[in-house]
Design an enzyme around this catalytic site. Structure first.
Site, PDB file in Angstrom:
ATOM      1  N   VAL A  96       0.783  -1.153   0.100  1.00  0.00           N
ATOM      2  CA  VAL A  96      -0.046   0.035  -0.083  1.00  0.00           C
ATOM      3  C   VAL A  96       0.670   1.260  -0.056  1.00  0.00           C
ATOM      4  CG1 VAL A  96      -1.876  -1.097   1.036  1.00  0.00           C
ATOM      5  CG2 VAL A  96      -0.450  -0.204   2.627  1.00  0.00           C
ATOM      6  N   HIS A 112      -4.424  -4.380  -2.735  1.00  0.00           N
ATOM      7  CA  HIS A 112      -4.883  -4.038  -1.273  1.00  0.00           C
ATOM      8  C   HIS A 112      -4.978  -2.595  -0.842  1.00  0.00           C
ATOM      9  CE1 HIS A 112      -3.068  -8.334  -0.152  1.00  0.00           C
ATOM     10  NE2 HIS A 112      -4.146  -8.440  -0.646  1.00  0.00           N
ATOM     11  N   SER A 182       5.233 -13.742   1.150  1.00  0.00           N
ATOM     12  CA  SER A 182       5.453 -15.166   1.703  1.00  0.00           C
ATOM     13  C   SER A 182       4.543 -15.922   1.218  1.00  0.00           C
ATOM     14  CB  SER A 182       5.456 -14.873   3.394  1.00  0.00           C
ATOM     15  OG  SER A 182       3.865 -14.125   3.621  1.00  0.00           O
TER      16      SER A 182
HETATM   17  N1  APR Z   1      13.843  -8.736  -0.824  1.00  0.00           N
HETATM   18  C1  APR Z   1      12.745  -9.585  -1.361  1.00  0.00           C
HETATM   19  N2  APR Z   1      11.878 -10.254  -0.267  1.00  0.00           N
HETATM   20  C2  APR Z   1      12.148  -9.958   0.925  1.00  0.00           C
HETATM   21  C3  APR Z   1      13.122  -9.280   1.321  1.00  0.00           C
HETATM   22  C4  APR Z   1      14.057  -8.242   0.425  1.00  0.00           C
HETATM   23  N3  APR Z   1      14.943  -7.627   0.685  1.00  0.00           N
HETATM   24  N4  APR Z   1      13.013  -9.191   2.778  1.00  0.00           N
HETATM   25  C5  APR Z   1      12.003  -9.850   3.265  1.00  0.00           C
HETATM   26  N5  APR Z   1      11.588 -10.292   2.181  1.00  0.00           N
HETATM   27  C6  APR Z   1      10.329 -11.579   2.028  1.00  0.00           C
HETATM   28  C7  APR Z   1      10.220 -12.453   3.153  1.00  0.00           C
HETATM   29  O1  APR Z   1      11.063 -13.383   3.085  1.00  0.00           O
HETATM   30  C8  APR Z   1       8.911 -12.660   2.952  1.00  0.00           C
HETATM   31  O2  APR Z   1       8.791 -13.922   2.240  1.00  0.00           O
HETATM   32  O3  APR Z   1       9.184 -10.488   1.901  1.00  0.00           O
HETATM   33  C9  APR Z   1       8.472 -11.405   2.408  1.00  0.00           C
HETATM   34  C10 APR Z   1       7.332 -10.801   3.104  1.00  0.00           C
HETATM   35  O4  APR Z   1       6.230 -11.601   3.607  1.00  0.00           O
HETATM   36  P1  APR Z   1       5.132 -10.747   4.488  1.00  0.00           P
HETATM   37  O5  APR Z   1       5.679 -10.167   5.637  1.00  0.00           O
HETATM   38  O6  APR Z   1       4.029 -11.965   4.796  1.00  0.00           O
HETATM   39  O7  APR Z   1       4.348  -9.805   3.497  1.00  0.00           O
HETATM   40  P2  APR Z   1       3.423 -10.227   2.311  1.00  0.00           P
HETATM   41  O8  APR Z   1       3.678 -11.407   1.625  1.00  0.00           O
HETATM   42  O9  APR Z   1       3.424  -8.977   1.396  1.00  0.00           O
HETATM   43  O10 APR Z   1       2.087 -10.022   3.011  1.00  0.00           O
HETATM   44  C11 APR Z   1       0.853 -10.295   2.095  1.00  0.00           C
HETATM   45  O11 APR Z   1      -0.728  -9.675   3.933  1.00  0.00           O
HETATM   46  O12 APR Z   1      -0.819  -8.702   5.936  1.00  0.00           O
HETATM   47  C12 APR Z   1      -1.401  -8.739   4.635  1.00  0.00           C
HETATM   48  O13 APR Z   1      -2.191  -7.153   3.428  1.00  0.00           O
HETATM   49  C13 APR Z   1      -1.036  -7.221   3.811  1.00  0.00           C
HETATM   50  O14 APR Z   1      -0.203  -7.041   1.605  1.00  0.00           O
HETATM   51  C14 APR Z   1      -0.009  -8.066   2.857  1.00  0.00           C
HETATM   52  C15 APR Z   1      -0.383  -9.378   2.714  1.00  0.00           C
END
Ligand code: APR
Length: 241
Positions: A96, A112, A182
């Site tokens: 976002v 989102h 993730s």
């Molecule tokens: N480069 C690439 N990936 C990275 C980095 C980086 N420097 N640092 C961390 N990550 C990865 C982590 O390994 C993890 O797999 O980014 C991912 C973040 O995962 P989440 O925190 O679960 O975020 P996301 O998958 O975007 O969540 C999806 O969940 O809470 C809701 O709406 C919210 O949009 C969000 C959705």
């Protein structure tokens, strides 16, 4: 290296990981937002009905963090790819923040919602630009209709935005690239399975690639995983033919 042919149509899905190197916390990793806040208290329509001030405090904190962040080489690499591929690139983000736009991407589909927009929780007033932050116990802003102004965010239990356009682009793509997510939140976590579905010939339709420092929960659906940080991997990933 990710080869992109002159006829390839590329669908890119980004998650919180692409903004991690810009200093914006992810959700589930170490220091993640859901490690310090409970989704039920700040990330659902019921939470907003129950305690709108706490929800605005959470999103004000996120607005402050995001407004201090700058795009990283990962965002800029995707902006360059958009310039190279034009309408053969579809960029869908779960994020976002506005770092894709600050990094130069012109066409970004925020499934989102957008942190720096607000809308009324009652009337069909279109979302509007709003960077205001509120510290407790500030008054919850009101719409002219009397409804409460809420962040323009898709909360848990709500339907993400632009799904028709997103599924059309998923049906068209020949390359699906997920970056920094993730793979646990639907419907985005199932996009990769959707593009792997057999085409009329029964073959998997699209190449599926993941970029991130650790394998996502849906890693078995990806044909390639490039383990590393987005800001380091993306600038050297694409080879246009
Ligand atoms: N480069 C690439 N990936 C990275 C980095 C980086 N420097 N640092 C961390 N990550 C990865 C982590 O390994 C993890 O797999 O980014 C991912 C973040 O995962 P989440 O925190 O679960 O975020 P996301 O998958 O975007 O969540 C999806 O969940 O809470 C809701 O709406 C919210 O949009 C969000 C959705």
């Amino acid at each position: 290296m990710l080869r992109v042919s002159p006829t390839d149509r590329v669908f890119i899905l980004t998650g919180a990981g692409i903004s991690a190197e810009s200093g914006i916390p992810t959700f589930r990793g170490a220091g993640g937002l859901w490690r310090t806040y409970r989704v039920e208290e700040v990330g659902t329509p019921e939470a907003f009905r129950r305690d709108p001030a706490l929800v605005w405090e959470f999103y004000s904190m996120r607005r402050r963090a995001a407004s201090a962040a700058k795009p990283n080489p990962g965002h800029r690499a995707l902006a360059q790819l958009e310039a190279d591929l034009q309408d053969r690139l579809f960029l869908c983000t779960q994020n976002v923040d506005n770092l894709h736009e600050q990094g130069g991407s012109a066409r970004v589909v925020h499934m989102h919602g957008e942190l720096f927009k607000s809308r009324c929780d009652t009337c069909p007033l279109p979302p509007f630009d709003d960077a205001r932050t509120f510290d407790p116990p500030a008054e919850i802003p009101r719409c002219a209709c009397g409804g409460r102004i809420r962040p323009h965010i898709c909360w848990f239990g709500e339907v993400p935005f632009h799904l028709d356009e997103i599924f059309r682009a998923l049906g068209d793509c020949t390359v699906f690239l997920a970056i920094g997510t993730s793979g646990v939140v639907e419907p985005a976590a199932s996009f990769v399975a959707h593009v792997r579905g057999p085409d009329r010939s029964g073959r998997g339709r699209a190449r599926t690639i993941y970029v991130g420092p650790e394998e996502p929960a849906n890693s078995s659906a990806f044909t390639e995983c490039h383990l590393g940080n987005a800001g380091e991997v993306l600038p050297n990933l694409f080879r246009l033919e």
